[in-house]
Motif scaffolding. Structure first.
Motif, PDB file in Angstrom:
ATOM      1  N   ALA A  20      49.121  50.013  35.168  1.00  0.00           N
ATOM      2  CA  ALA A  20      48.228  51.136  35.466  1.00  0.00           C
ATOM      3  C   ALA A  20      46.975  50.654  36.194  1.00  0.00           C
ATOM      4  O   ALA A  20      46.505  51.310  37.136  1.00  0.00           O
ATOM      5  CB  ALA A  20      47.839  51.852  34.170  1.00  0.00           C
ATOM      6  N   GLY A  21      46.432  49.502  35.766  1.00  0.00           N
ATOM      7  CA  GLY A  21      45.259  48.962  36.437  1.00  0.00           C
ATOM      8  C   GLY A  21      45.548  48.563  37.867  1.00  0.00           C
ATOM      9  O   GLY A  21      44.693  48.676  38.746  1.00  0.00           O
ATOM     10  N   TYR A  22      46.769  48.103  38.113  1.00  0.00           N
ATOM     11  CA  TYR A  22      47.170  47.722  39.473  1.00  0.00           C
ATOM     12  C   TYR A  22      47.356  48.955  40.352  1.00  0.00           C
ATOM     13  O   TYR A  22      47.032  48.927  41.544  1.00  0.00           O
ATOM     14  CB  TYR A  22      48.454  46.914  39.418  1.00  0.00           C
ATOM     15  CG  TYR A  22      48.911  46.398  40.752  1.00  0.00           C
ATOM     16  CD1 TYR A  22      48.331  45.260  41.307  1.00  0.00           C
ATOM     17  CD2 TYR A  22      49.918  47.048  41.462  1.00  0.00           C
ATOM     18  CE1 TYR A  22      48.744  44.791  42.548  1.00  0.00           C
ATOM     19  CE2 TYR A  22      50.338  46.584  42.704  1.00  0.00           C
ATOM     20  CZ  TYR A  22      49.747  45.453  43.241  1.00  0.00           C
ATOM     21  OH  TYR A  22      50.155  44.993  44.463  1.00  0.00           O
ATOM     22  N   VAL A  23      47.852  50.040  39.759  1.00  0.00           N
ATOM     23  CA  VAL A  23      48.133  51.257  40.537  1.00  0.00           C
ATOM     24  C   VAL A  23      46.840  51.955  40.955  1.00  0.00           C
ATOM     25  O   VAL A  23      46.679  52.379  42.100  1.00  0.00           O
ATOM     26  CB  VAL A  23      49.032  52.209  39.730  1.00  0.00           C
ATOM     27  CG1 VAL A  23      49.165  53.555  40.439  1.00  0.00           C
ATOM     28  CG2 VAL A  23      50.400  51.582  39.523  1.00  0.00           C
ATOM     29  N   GLY A  24      45.907  52.100  39.997  1.00  0.00           N
ATOM     30  CA  GLY A  24      44.665  52.787  40.349  1.00  0.00           C
ATOM     31  C   GLY A  24      43.851  53.182  39.138  1.00  0.00           C
ATOM     32  O   GLY A  24      44.269  53.016  37.986  1.00  0.00           O
ATOM     33  N   GLU A 135      36.309  42.435  41.579  1.00  0.00           N
ATOM     34  CA  GLU A 135      37.581  41.815  41.223  1.00  0.00           C
ATOM     35  C   GLU A 135      38.208  42.498  40.004  1.00  0.00           C
ATOM     36  O   GLU A 135      38.886  41.878  39.201  1.00  0.00           O
ATOM     37  CB  GLU A 135      37.396  40.319  40.949  1.00  0.00           C
ATOM     38  CG  GLU A 135      36.884  39.538  42.144  1.00  0.00           C
ATOM     39  CD  GLU A 135      36.859  38.040  41.902  1.00  0.00           C
ATOM     40  OE1 GLU A 135      37.498  37.568  40.948  1.00  0.00           O
ATOM     41  OE2 GLU A 135      36.205  37.337  42.687  1.00  0.00           O
ATOM     42  N   GLY A 136      37.994  43.802  39.917  1.00  0.00           N
ATOM     43  CA  GLY A 136      38.446  44.536  38.742  1.00  0.00           C
ATOM     44  C   GLY A 136      39.944  44.523  38.545  1.00  0.00           C
ATOM     45  O   GLY A 136      40.436  44.310  37.435  1.00  0.00           O
ATOM     46  N   GLU A 137      40.684  44.727  39.626  1.00  0.00           N
ATOM     47  CA  GLU A 137      42.144  44.751  39.515  1.00  0.00           C
ATOM     48  C   GLU A 137      42.671  43.423  38.983  1.00  0.00           C
ATOM     49  O   GLU A 137      43.527  43.384  38.094  1.00  0.00           O
ATOM     50  CB  GLU A 137      42.750  45.065  40.878  1.00  0.00           C
ATOM     51  CG  GLU A 137      44.255  45.086  40.913  1.00  0.00           C
ATOM     52  CD  GLU A 137      44.783  45.316  42.313  1.00  0.00           C
ATOM     53  OE1 GLU A 137      45.390  44.387  42.873  1.00  0.00           O
ATOM     54  OE2 GLU A 137      44.564  46.425  42.848  1.00  0.00           O
ATOM     55  N   ALA A 138      42.148  42.315  39.520  1.00  0.00           N
ATOM     56  CA  ALA A 138      42.600  40.995  39.085  1.00  0.00           C
ATOM     57  C   ALA A 138      42.259  40.739  37.624  1.00  0.00           C
ATOM     58  O   ALA A 138      43.062  40.173  36.876  1.00  0.00           O
ATOM     59  CB  ALA A 138      41.977  39.915  39.972  1.00  0.00           C
ATOM     60  N   LEU A 139      41.080  41.156  37.198  1.00  0.00           N
ATOM     61  CA  LEU A 139      40.666  40.948  35.803  1.00  0.00           C
ATOM     62  C   LEU A 139      41.556  41.734  34.844  1.00  0.00           C
ATOM     63  O   LEU A 139      41.977  41.223  33.801  1.00  0.00           O
ATOM     64  CB  LEU A 139      39.205  41.358  35.618  1.00  0.00           C
ATOM     65  CG  LEU A 139      38.154  40.367  36.109  1.00  0.00           C
ATOM     66  CD1 LEU A 139      36.772  41.003  36.076  1.00  0.00           C
ATOM     67  CD2 LEU A 139      38.177  39.102  35.277  1.00  0.00           C
ATOM     68  N   GLY A 179      45.726  33.812  37.645  1.00  0.00           N
ATOM     69  CA  GLY A 179      44.679  33.443  38.587  1.00  0.00           C
ATOM     70  C   GLY A 179      45.215  32.742  39.821  1.00  0.00           C
ATOM     71  O   GLY A 179      44.662  32.866  40.922  1.00  0.00           O
ATOM     72  N   LEU A 180      46.311  31.993  39.651  1.00  0.00           N
ATOM     73  CA  LEU A 180      46.931  31.323  40.791  1.00  0.00           C
ATOM     74  C   LEU A 180      47.666  32.303  41.698  1.00  0.00           C
ATOM     75  O   LEU A 180      47.665  32.167  42.923  1.00  0.00           O
ATOM     76  CB  LEU A 180      47.911  30.259  40.294  1.00  0.00           C
ATOM     77  CG  LEU A 180      47.308  28.970  39.728  1.00  0.00           C
ATOM     78  CD1 LEU A 180      48.402  28.120  39.082  1.00  0.00           C
ATOM     79  CD2 LEU A 180      46.598  28.181  40.826  1.00  0.00           C
ATOM     80  N   VAL A 181      48.290  33.296  41.092  1.00  0.00           N
ATOM     81  CA  VAL A 181      49.132  34.225  41.852  1.00  0.00           C
ATOM     82  C   VAL A 181      48.301  35.297  42.548  1.00  0.00           C
ATOM     83  O   VAL A 181      48.557  35.642  43.709  1.00  0.00           O
ATOM     84  CB  VAL A 181      50.169  34.887  40.915  1.00  0.00           C
ATOM     85  CG1 VAL A 181      50.948  35.960  41.658  1.00  0.00           C
ATOM     86  CG2 VAL A 181      51.115  33.832  40.359  1.00  0.00           C
ATOM     87  N   LEU A 182      47.300  35.820  41.843  1.00  0.00           N
ATOM     88  CA  LEU A 182      46.511  36.910  42.407  1.00  0.00           C
ATOM     89  C   LEU A 182      45.595  36.390  43.514  1.00  0.00           C
ATOM     90  O   LEU A 182      44.995  35.321  43.363  1.00  0.00           O
ATOM     91  CB  LEU A 182      45.673  37.576  41.314  1.00  0.00           C
ATOM     92  CG  LEU A 182      46.476  38.302  40.226  1.00  0.00           C
ATOM     93  CD1 LEU A 182      45.575  38.716  39.074  1.00  0.00           C
ATOM     94  CD2 LEU A 182      47.175  39.525  40.815  1.00  0.00           C
ATOM     95  N   PRO A 183      45.461  37.109  44.598  1.00  0.00           N
ATOM     96  CA  PRO A 183      44.626  36.633  45.710  1.00  0.00           C
ATOM     97  C   PRO A 183      43.141  36.652  45.365  1.00  0.00           C
ATOM     98  O   PRO A 183      42.660  37.555  44.662  1.00  0.00           O
ATOM     99  CB  PRO A 183      44.942  37.638  46.834  1.00  0.00           C
ATOM    100  CG  PRO A 183      45.406  38.873  46.125  1.00  0.00           C
ATOM    101  CD  PRO A 183      46.119  38.396  44.899  1.00  0.00           C
TER     102      PRO A 183
END
Length: 244
Positions: A20-24, A135-139, A179-183
């Motif tokens: 859900a955080g990734y979607v929006g 960086e909310g989505e990544a967190l 952390g490695l995978v997310l840009p």
């Protein structure tokens, strides 16, 4: 509900939050609202409170109100109005006692338990505040992944301190991998966030695991949701330290 089942359900809920955080923002807010309602259903029997209906209503109103306030806040800090919502929940907890017709037995326990449940529900809004920040989505994705992995590992039958170390290490590893995978996200920050989440998961497991109330489905429901909601504010605090 058995420990393994609770662990899997918590991991699934954490995964839902991550997706859900990734979607929006609004899907994440909807997921947090569902978490709030689940807490409202399960908290009164978990805490063995005498006025379950009133407690559930107060917890639900506090949680849903906080979700709405944080989601619709236009400017930072997004949690600025959260104390007002929680203060209103405290007032509602006292008002709920006024409608009781059972002699108001265990009054102090009922009020304090209701307020504690409201705090657990309000904590879910941390996910929304994190998602709206830098960086909310990544967190959100990193913390939810660390929570899911830690929740699964905590179900493994290990000695207490070994279990704490295994849970913390696995959550840290999951955070670092995310952390490695997310840009544009630091794996060190992801690992540190995972450590914080792992410690929380291990602590909640030690706190609730041997409760007799977990033989019933409603208390078990609260226990599986509680790590996800409480992690919200933890991620907000740790995330602000790590990324500013």
């Amino acid at each position: 509900m058995q420990l393994a089942t609770r662990a899997v359900v918590t991991a699934v809920l954490a995964t839902v939050v991550a997706v859900a955080g990734y979607v929006g923002l609004y899907p994440l807010a909807a997921a947090c609202a569902v978490l709030v309602l689940l807490v409202a259903v399960g908290w009164p029997p978990l805490a063995n409170l005498p006025f379950g209906t009133g407690t559930s209503v107060v917890v639900a109103l506090a949680g849903l109100g906080s979700v709405a306030v944080v989601t619709l806040e236009e400017e930072q800090p997004y949690l600025e109005r959260l104390p007002v919502v929680f203060a209103a929940a405290v007032v509602l907890a006292f008002l709920a006692e006024l409608v009781r017709r059972d002699g108001r037995v265990r009054l102090v326990e009922s009020v304090s338990g209701t307020v504690a449940g409201a705090l657990v529900a309000v904590a879910a809004t941390g996910w929304i505040a994190v998602a709206r920040g830098p960086e909310g989505e990544a967190l959100v994705v990193t913390a939810a992944l660390a929570l899911a992995v830690g929740s699964v590992v905590v179900a493994i039958h290990l000695p207490v301190w070994m279990g704490v170390l295994a849970t913390t290490a696995s959550s840290a590893a999951a955070g670092a991998v995310a952390g490695l995978v997310l840009p544009d996200f630091d794996p060190v920050a992801g690992g540190l966030l995972g450590v914080a989440v792992g410690i929380l998961v291990a602590a909640l497991h030690a706190l609730f695991d041997r409760m007799e109330a977990l033989a019933r489905w409603r208390p078990s429901l609260a226990v599986v949701v509680l790590p996800v909601t409480v992690t919200g504010l933890l991620v907000y605090v740790v995330g602000r330290v790590l990324v500013g």
